[in-house]
Design a protein around this motif. Structure first.
Motif: not given
Length: 380
Positions: A150, A174, A200, A223
């Protein structure tokens, strides 16, 4: 059977060989990372500080970003080693090497007149797995790697008449990547490589109800990641991988100036995690497969104490999964941790360890992980 891109945020594990005359391994669609604590404080407290920690707790509760009062940051390296006791009793024993060493988290933030702004990087899932097994056609060897990373911008702000509350947002990208290379007797069985990115976002809130009592709530949305790549000789394959949404709630209570108690409740929506097309382990349910029928709930408790004239902080923690009957859970059945922080005026060094026990075949001693984390940070 083929290597499988796991349908969620995490990576691979070996399940079993389905038939004696098949060299390929059945890589189960229940994900495995076995070592997911992001920093030394989180590991030592077994995530008891997930809702009300400092900036290091932003991943599950971005509201903690609003607690920064000047300039703050930290970076963590993590080492993990996994033991699988059930393999020792298997008829055909595998050789398994799945140790890991990586930068698991880095975060920095600065407070302005009205906002706290920053950047965060977290890798909650990573796999470097090597499998070996003697087969009729020679030595089977499989090398599997994967990661979930991330990269996010952080926003936080104090709210309320006296600034007793705080809100925060973490938003960015992400990325997931998986690869496999399998051989039998030195001859290639094929390779696979899939990756993808998606947006994300997480939101959070903290509230100081008194000078000593703080509550926190956080929610990280799942996600949906579109993946593409090579799949054992097939080019330009596509699929999707949906990560699980996660909610956390908790509190911290300060006992005087030197001691703090933590408690958190973590709700991980693995029933919302799905995979399709090439990302699915098995082609049932129209190419889609849920990870679990239900979400997984965990409670964690921890304590921290400041000693040696404020130069040393000691921590202990424990967590327990509340679900029954899970045979291959992604979160530990229970975990125990401990650690410390050494303070150098405006800088500090954290060290933390955590031992996690996982259920694999219905017993919590089937797999265990020892995770070691070292963090360095600053607060101005």
């Amino acid at each position: 059977m083929r290597f499988v891109l796991l349908p969620v945020a995490v990576v691979l594990v070996v399940a079993c060989v389905s038939q004696a005359d098949e060299a390929r391994l059945a890589m189960g669609d229940i994900p495995r990372t076995y070592n997911h604590y992001l920093n030394a404080q989180e590991a030592a407290l077994c995530r008891a500080n997930a809702a009300t920690g400092g900036i290091e707790a932003y991943f599950l509760n971005p509201g903690c970003v609003a607690t920064v009062t000047g300039v703050s940051g930290q970076a963590t390296v993590r080492f993990g080693a996994t033991s699988r006791s059930y393999l020792a009793d298997a008829p055909d024993t595998y050789g398994v090497d799945e140790s890991e060493f990586l930068v698991s988290q880095a975060v920095a933030a600065k407070t302005t007149d009205s906002w706290t702004l920053g950047f965060g990087y977290s890798s909650p899932a990573y796999r470097n797995l090597v499998l070996q097994r003697g087969m009729p056609g020679g030595l089977y060897r499989g090398e599997f790697s994967g990661s979930l990373r991330f990269f996010e911008v952080l926003f936080g702000s104090r709210i309320g008449t006296n600034g007793q509350g705080g809100i925060g947002i973490a938003a960015g990208l992400v990325g997931i990547g998986e690869s496999a290379d399998e051989t039998l007797g030195g001859s290639s069985l094929g390779q696979a490589s899939l990756d993808g990115t998606a947006a994300s976002i997480a939101i959070g809130f903290v509230f100081d109800s008194t000078d000593d009592l703080t509550f926190g709530l956080g929610y990280r949305f799942g996600s949906k990641i579109d993946v593409s790549g090579e799949w054992y000789g097939e080019d330009d394959v596509t699929g999707t991988s949906e990560t699980q949404p996660t909610a956390v709630g908790g509190l911290s209570y300060r006992l005087g100036t030197n001691y703090t108690l933590y408690a958190s409740y973590i709700h991980e929506g693995w029933n919302k995690a799905r995979a399709s097309d090439k990302a699915a382990a098995y082609p049932d349910d129209g190419g889609k497969r849920n990870e679990f029928g239900d979400a997984i709930r965990t409670i964690a408790l921890g304590a921290a104490g400041v000693v040696w004239d404020g130069r040393l902080t000691l921590r202990i923690g424990a967590s327990k999964q509340l679900e029954d009957g899970l045979s291959q859970a992604i979160v530990p059945d229970y975990a125990l941790g401990g650690g410390l922080t050494v303070h150098f005026v405006q800088y500090f060094v954290d060290a933390g360890f955590v031992r996690e026990q996982f259920e694999v075949h219905g017993g919590s001693d089937d797999a265990s992980t020892l995770g070691l984390c070292a963090s360095v940070g600053y607060e101005f």
